[in-house]
Design a protein around this motif. Sequence first.
Motif, PDB file in Angstrom:
ATOM      1  N   THR A 129       0.846  -1.201   0.000  1.00 40.95           N
ATOM      2  CA  THR A 129       0.000   0.000   0.000  1.00 40.95           C
ATOM      3  C   THR A 129       0.879   1.247   0.000  1.00 40.95           C
ATOM      4  OG1 THR A 129      -1.718   1.282   1.115  1.00 40.95           O
ATOM      5  CG2 THR A 129      -0.222   0.058   2.539  1.00 40.95           C
ATOM      6  N   ALA A 303      -2.424  -0.723  -4.254  1.00 43.73           N
ATOM      7  CA  ALA A 303      -3.338  -0.468  -3.132  1.00 43.73           C
ATOM      8  C   ALA A 303      -2.999   0.870  -2.491  1.00 43.73           C
ATOM      9  CB  ALA A 303      -3.243  -1.575  -2.092  1.00 43.73           C
ATOM     10  N   ASP A 304      -4.053   1.523  -2.034  1.00 43.43           N
ATOM     11  CA  ASP A 304      -3.901   2.767  -1.273  1.00 43.43           C
ATOM     12  C   ASP A 304      -4.835   2.645  -0.072  1.00 43.43           C
ATOM     13  OD1 ASP A 304      -3.226   5.377  -0.580  1.00 43.43           O
ATOM     14  OD2 ASP A 304      -4.826   6.231  -1.809  1.00 43.43           O
TER      15      ASP A 304
END
Length: 346
Positions: A129, A303-304
């Motif tokens: 992430t 991904a965040d």
Amino acid sequence: MKIKTSLIYLQHKYPFTIARRKGTAEAVPNVRIEIEHEGVVGLGEARPSAFYGGETVEIVLQTIEQAKDVIGDNPFLIEDIAHELLLRFPNSPAAAAGIDIALHDLVGKKLGVPLYQLFGLNPQKTPLTSYTIGLDSIEIMLKKLKEAAQYPIIKVKVGVENDIEIVKAIRDNTDAVLRLDANTGWTVSEAIKKINQLEKYGIEFIEQPIKPGDYAGLAEIKRNTNIAIMADEDCTCPQVLGNLAGCVDSINIKLMKCRGLCFAKKMINTADSLGLKVMFGCMTESSLPLTAAAHLTPMTKYADLDMQLLITNDPYEGLKVSEGKIILPQRPGVGAVEAAGGGNVL
Ligand code: MG
């Protein structure tokens, strides 16, 4: 099934400012949803955003109240329920997402399996992430960068007048992978000019340079620049993906925009077939929806999912992040449990 709602107030560590909205120090409420069936409780959460269809906390509460007959008495009919909610409440995506998360949690608990297993996914394949740095003075942004030293991917909010200066200062102080998010802050010509100026700073991609709905504008930017472009504010539901293909390189999916895990899965599969890469992102949410989203990230390239790192009173414990890598819980359902002494469920 019985449904209960309450409000939770999440506090940002720093006021979270982006190009299209100034951050506030005040905590804004999310709606916590409990759906009970034969003694098992599934947990969900809705984070409405007025930007998407004008949804508010009041609308979420009203939608959930009116949706009781749609939710019915069989938690295993999640797809039917999701589609009926779309027909009945098209402008309440966060309420639908909250119900969808609670139903998935409930079904996972009933079957005794974590969601990634229910989806047939490999938990080792979660991506790294990013860690997000919101807009502020350069001094504060560099302070935030220092606090983020353990994260290998940094996402910097831009879309303001001095953004080239911001990115230069950040790049001068880190070798991390850099992603940018303009949050609709530029015009097409401004975006082309700035993206070309930013190229030398080694940027992986830039989210949503311009206002949503201008597909020709996005295509023009893509033709005239070399940094990959990701649609976020433009990426709301499976139907828009056909418009975005060819105009951008990738899309940002969030549960609160796309109505939950059912539609998120569809969007990821549709994006794959259109050649669009996918990031799973988030709004100001607790670890509960963040963990639900994390269970689908073995299907996504990026991904965040970092909001649990940016708030100070997360009521839950769920996904973990170790040097950027997302680690899924092994517990049944979503696998988010009440954090000891954390949060402020009212
Ligand atoms: Mg974004």
